[in-house]
Each structure stands twice: as C-alpha cells, then as structure tokens.
Design a protein around this motif. Structure first.
Motif, mmCIF file in Angstrom:
data_model
loop_
_atom_site.group_PDB
_atom_site.id
_atom_site.type_symbol
_atom_site.label_atom_id
_atom_site.label_comp_id
_atom_site.label_asym_id
_atom_site.label_seq_id
_atom_site.Cartn_x
_atom_site.Cartn_y
_atom_site.Cartn_z
ATOM 1 N N UNK A 25 25.911 -50.377 21.933
ATOM 2 C CA UNK A 25 25.753 -48.999 22.141
ATOM 3 C C UNK A 25 27.110 -48.388 22.509
ATOM 4 N N UNK A 26 27.219 -46.955 21.906
ATOM 5 C CA UNK A 26 28.404 -46.350 22.218
ATOM 6 C C UNK A 26 28.124 -45.834 23.779
ATOM 7 N N UNK A 27 29.370 -45.100 24.172
ATOM 8 C CA UNK A 27 29.273 -44.826 25.677
ATOM 9 C C UNK A 27 28.484 -43.356 25.891
ATOM 10 N N UNK A 28 28.262 -42.845 24.513
ATOM 11 C CA UNK A 28 27.427 -41.627 24.699
ATOM 12 C C UNK A 28 26.928 -41.423 23.221
ATOM 13 N N UNK A 29 25.869 -40.460 23.260
ATOM 14 C CA UNK A 29 25.319 -40.178 21.761
ATOM 15 C C UNK A 29 26.253 -38.959 21.251
ATOM 16 N N UNK A 30 26.568 -38.973 20.225
ATOM 17 C CA UNK A 30 27.302 -37.722 19.358
ATOM 18 C C UNK A 30 27.319 -38.109 17.935
ATOM 19 N N UNK A 31 27.202 -37.214 17.229
ATOM 20 C CA UNK A 31 27.249 -36.955 15.832
ATOM 21 C C UNK A 31 28.610 -36.451 15.466
ATOM 22 N N UNK A 32 29.099 -36.645 14.129
ATOM 23 C CA UNK A 32 30.405 -36.118 13.603
ATOM 24 C C UNK A 32 31.520 -36.681 14.271
ATOM 25 N N UNK A 33 31.609 -38.016 14.568
ATOM 26 C CA UNK A 33 32.748 -38.814 15.026
ATOM 27 C C UNK A 33 33.611 -39.319 13.979
ATOM 28 N N UNK A 34 34.660 -39.343 14.173
ATOM 29 C CA UNK A 34 35.854 -40.071 13.174
ATOM 30 C C UNK A 34 36.077 -41.456 13.792
ATOM 31 N N UNK A 35 35.832 -42.471 12.712
ATOM 32 C CA UNK A 35 35.687 -43.779 13.112
ATOM 33 C C UNK A 35 36.698 -44.491 11.994
ATOM 34 N N UNK A 36 37.351 -45.804 12.383
ATOM 35 C CA UNK A 36 37.867 -46.672 11.529
ATOM 36 C C UNK A 36 38.279 -47.784 12.315
ATOM 37 N N UNK A 37 39.284 -48.744 11.866
ATOM 38 C CA UNK A 37 39.282 -49.952 12.567
ATOM 39 C C UNK A 37 40.680 -50.677 12.082
ATOM 40 N N UNK A 38 40.965 -51.983 13.108
ATOM 41 C CA UNK A 38 41.948 -52.842 12.544
ATOM 42 C C UNK A 38 41.017 -54.040 12.188
ATOM 43 N N UNK A 53 30.968 -30.611 23.052
ATOM 44 C CA UNK A 53 31.920 -31.296 22.174
ATOM 45 C C UNK A 53 32.859 -32.236 22.875
ATOM 46 N N UNK A 54 33.210 -33.517 22.403
ATOM 47 C CA UNK A 54 33.621 -34.364 23.118
ATOM 48 C C UNK A 54 35.134 -34.777 22.607
ATOM 49 N N UNK A 55 36.094 -35.285 23.556
ATOM 50 C CA UNK A 55 37.148 -35.670 22.871
ATOM 51 C C UNK A 55 37.365 -37.420 23.242
ATOM 52 N N UNK A 56 36.368 -38.098 23.514
ATOM 53 C CA UNK A 56 36.426 -39.330 23.913
ATOM 54 C C UNK A 56 36.473 -40.381 22.696
ATOM 55 N N UNK A 57 37.228 -41.403 22.910
ATOM 56 C CA UNK A 57 37.579 -42.411 21.968
ATOM 57 C C UNK A 57 37.080 -43.741 22.550
ATOM 58 N N UNK A 58 36.087 -44.505 21.917
ATOM 59 C CA UNK A 58 35.420 -45.591 22.369
ATOM 60 C C UNK A 58 36.017 -46.609 21.302
ATOM 61 N N UNK A 59 35.773 -47.874 21.786
ATOM 62 C CA UNK A 59 36.184 -49.050 20.827
ATOM 63 C C UNK A 59 35.230 -50.397 21.122
ATOM 64 N N UNK A 60 35.154 -51.075 20.084
ATOM 65 C CA UNK A 60 34.402 -52.307 20.284
ATOM 66 C C UNK A 60 35.279 -53.543 19.512
ATOM 67 N N UNK A 61 35.171 -54.603 19.992
ATOM 68 C CA UNK A 61 35.879 -55.797 19.430
ATOM 69 C C UNK A 61 34.815 -56.250 18.381
ATOM 70 N N UNK A 76 42.204 -33.032 21.910
ATOM 71 C CA UNK A 76 41.276 -32.041 22.145
ATOM 72 C C UNK A 76 39.965 -32.409 21.776
ATOM 73 N N UNK A 77 38.991 -31.867 22.181
ATOM 74 C CA UNK A 77 37.606 -32.039 21.859
ATOM 75 C C UNK A 77 37.325 -31.378 20.641
ATOM 76 N N UNK A 78 36.715 -32.136 19.727
ATOM 77 C CA UNK A 78 36.337 -31.740 18.290
ATOM 78 C C UNK A 78 35.293 -32.838 17.634
ATOM 79 N N UNK A 79 34.487 -32.061 16.771
ATOM 80 C CA UNK A 79 33.426 -32.855 16.136
ATOM 81 C C UNK A 79 33.751 -32.536 14.532
ATOM 82 N N UNK A 80 32.931 -33.323 13.833
ATOM 83 C CA UNK A 80 32.960 -33.303 12.156
ATOM 84 C C UNK A 80 34.583 -33.791 11.951
ATOM 85 N N UNK A 81 35.260 -34.509 12.536
ATOM 86 C CA UNK A 81 36.334 -35.036 12.169
ATOM 87 C C UNK A 81 36.334 -36.216 11.458
#
Length: 281
Positions: A25-38, A53-61, A76-81
């Motif tokens: 699970x993510x830490x909160x529900x939200x759409x329009x997040x930007x995601x990528x990975x290493x 609108x949130x500015x939170x960054x989450x990560x998983x292993x 800054x908080x922004x969506x649809x990025x």
C-alpha cells in the motif's frame, strides 16, 4: 501504483505474461503522481485526492513486497506531474500546471531540490528516460494541449530543451524506454481517446514516428519497462480499466495482451527495477 481512491500497489514480472499480484500500500491514496525507479527503489511524488493536493514522496524496495515508506517532499504540492530517472537521480516535471523540475538522489532520503524548468507550464504529461536523458512529452496548460517533447540531461541540472514533437497533440499520455528508444502511447485530446503510440531515438532530437496501436483507446495509464518490453496498464476509457498491454520496444508494432491489474484505475504510475533509464543496462 495507486490511482483514484486506491492505495494498492501491484507487481508483475515484465518478462513473463499474467495478471498482477498484490505488492503493498502507498502512504495515502492519490492520483496524478509522478513515479520512476532505480535498480532497487521505486519512487513517486505528488498527486491529489478529494481532500488535498500533496507534495509527499514515497518509496518502496522493489525486490521485497511491502508498504511504501515516506521519502521526503517535493518543493511544492502538485498533481498530474510525471517523472523519469536514471540509476541515481529521479526528476519530476510539470503538474499543476507548472514548469517545475524537481529532483532527488534515489539512494538517499530527503526533500526534493530544484532542477530547472520545462519549456512550458504543463500537466498530464508523459515521461521516460535513458541513462543520460529524461524526456517529457505532451500535456496541457490547462486549456491548451501540447505535442511538444522536452529533454533534460540528468547529470547537469538546468532547464529543459525542445526535442521535437509527437505525431499528434495529446495529454494524459505516458512513456516507456529501452534506454535507446522511447515510446509514448495512449492519451486524450478531449473528447477523443487515443490508442496510438509514437517513438523517438533518445540520443538524437527530432519529431516522433508512428510505432503502432494498443488494444484500447485509453488515457492516463501506468507504465513500466525493461530494455526489451514496455507495459501500459490501466487507465480511463472513459470508464476505469484494468487491462495490461505490452510491446517489444525494439520492433514497432501493436500492443499485445499481458494480463490484468488487480483493480481498474487511472492516474497511476509505474516503476521497474530494470527500466531503460538504468545505467549499466
């Protein structure tokens, strides 16, 4: 990754076929997040839900299923990025709409820092990358839609440059990459939903070329890739869908059914531990 009113994370093995399985699970529900990975971490930031609108960054292993952990905050908080990454650095672009580019070093924890600016204020844009370059394509502001593709150099912070144009204007698109070739697919130019894909060679500049079509006309999918395959998952048609298509990035052609997500959704993000933007791949 999660979409509208969903916190669930799914996982697939891109080299095989089959339905997605529950990851966490993510830490909160939200759409329009930007995601990528290493190669080790999946990371995503921003988004919105009915409350904020949130500015939170989450990560998983990525190697170990489990819930997301707080990483830090965007500037800054922004969506649809949208976001792209190489083996060390993740860069978020646009959203809001804005022209903001933020970045973090994926192996650490902490807040994002300013990277530079996109050539235009945009939201609902797609992104993908090679080990050296990140691409941002399409989007809208908010009444004008774009065909423009921008690029950045990961190693040197600064403003983006124009790369070329998609074959058609669109927003709510997304991209996959082999590290050599970037493919952008799906999207909408209201009220028309699209199922076509374009590609470019990332090391060059110029306009995109037709790649083929996916199985459904969908906007706002989640994407992930290896050096060989790209997958497009979920989206809006205008109802929510759970289908996953895949393409072989080196050979232009139409998408093929891969399987299904555990839930339909849109406004999602995707991440892979072997995506085309990883150095050494």
């Amino acid at each position: 990754g999660s979409g509208w009113l969903i916190t669930e994370l799914d996982s697939i093995n891109i080299s095989t076929l089959g339905n997605a399985v529950y990851f966490g699970e993510t830490t909160l529900f939200a759409q329009g997040k930007g995601g990528s990975s290493s190669q080790t971490r999946g990371i995503w930031g921003g988004g919105y839900n009915p409350a904020a609108i949130t500015n939170i960054i989450d990560y998983v292993t990525i190697a170990s299923a489990g819930d997301a952990v707080d990483f830090g905050d965007l500037t800054s908080g922004r969506s649809n990025n949208s976001a792209c990454a190489n083996s060390t650095r993740c860069v978020w672009g646009g959203g809001g709409p804005s022209n903001i580019l933020d970045y973090v070093e994926i192996s650490t924890l902490g807040d994002a820092k300013d990277f530079g600016d996109l050539t235009d204020d945009r939201q609902l844009l797609g992104a993908t990358s090679s080990p050296t370059r990140g691409l941002f394509a399409g989007g809208q502001d908010p009444s004008v839609s774009f065909s423009k593709i921008d690029y950045i150099q990961f190693a040197s912070k600064g403003n983006s440059f124009k790369f070329g144009d998609l074959t058609s204007t669109r927003n709510s698109t997304n991209g996959v990459s082999s590290g050599i070739r970037a493919v952008f697919g799906l999207g909408t130019l209201s009220p028309v939903f699209m199922n076509d894909m374009d590609y470019v060679v990332i090391a060059s500049t110029g306009n995109a070329v037709d790649f083929g079509t996916l199985s459904a006309k969908v906007s706002w999918p989640g994407t992930a890739s290896t050096k060989i395959r790209g997958v497009f998952a979920g989206g809006l048609t205008p109802t929510y869908v759970n289908n996953i298509d895949y393409i072989t990035i080196a050979s232009a052609g139409n998408g093929i059914d891969f399987g299904d997500l555990t839930n339909p959704g849109h406004g999602q993000w995707g991440a892979s531990d072997s995506h085309g933007g990883l150095g050494g791949y």
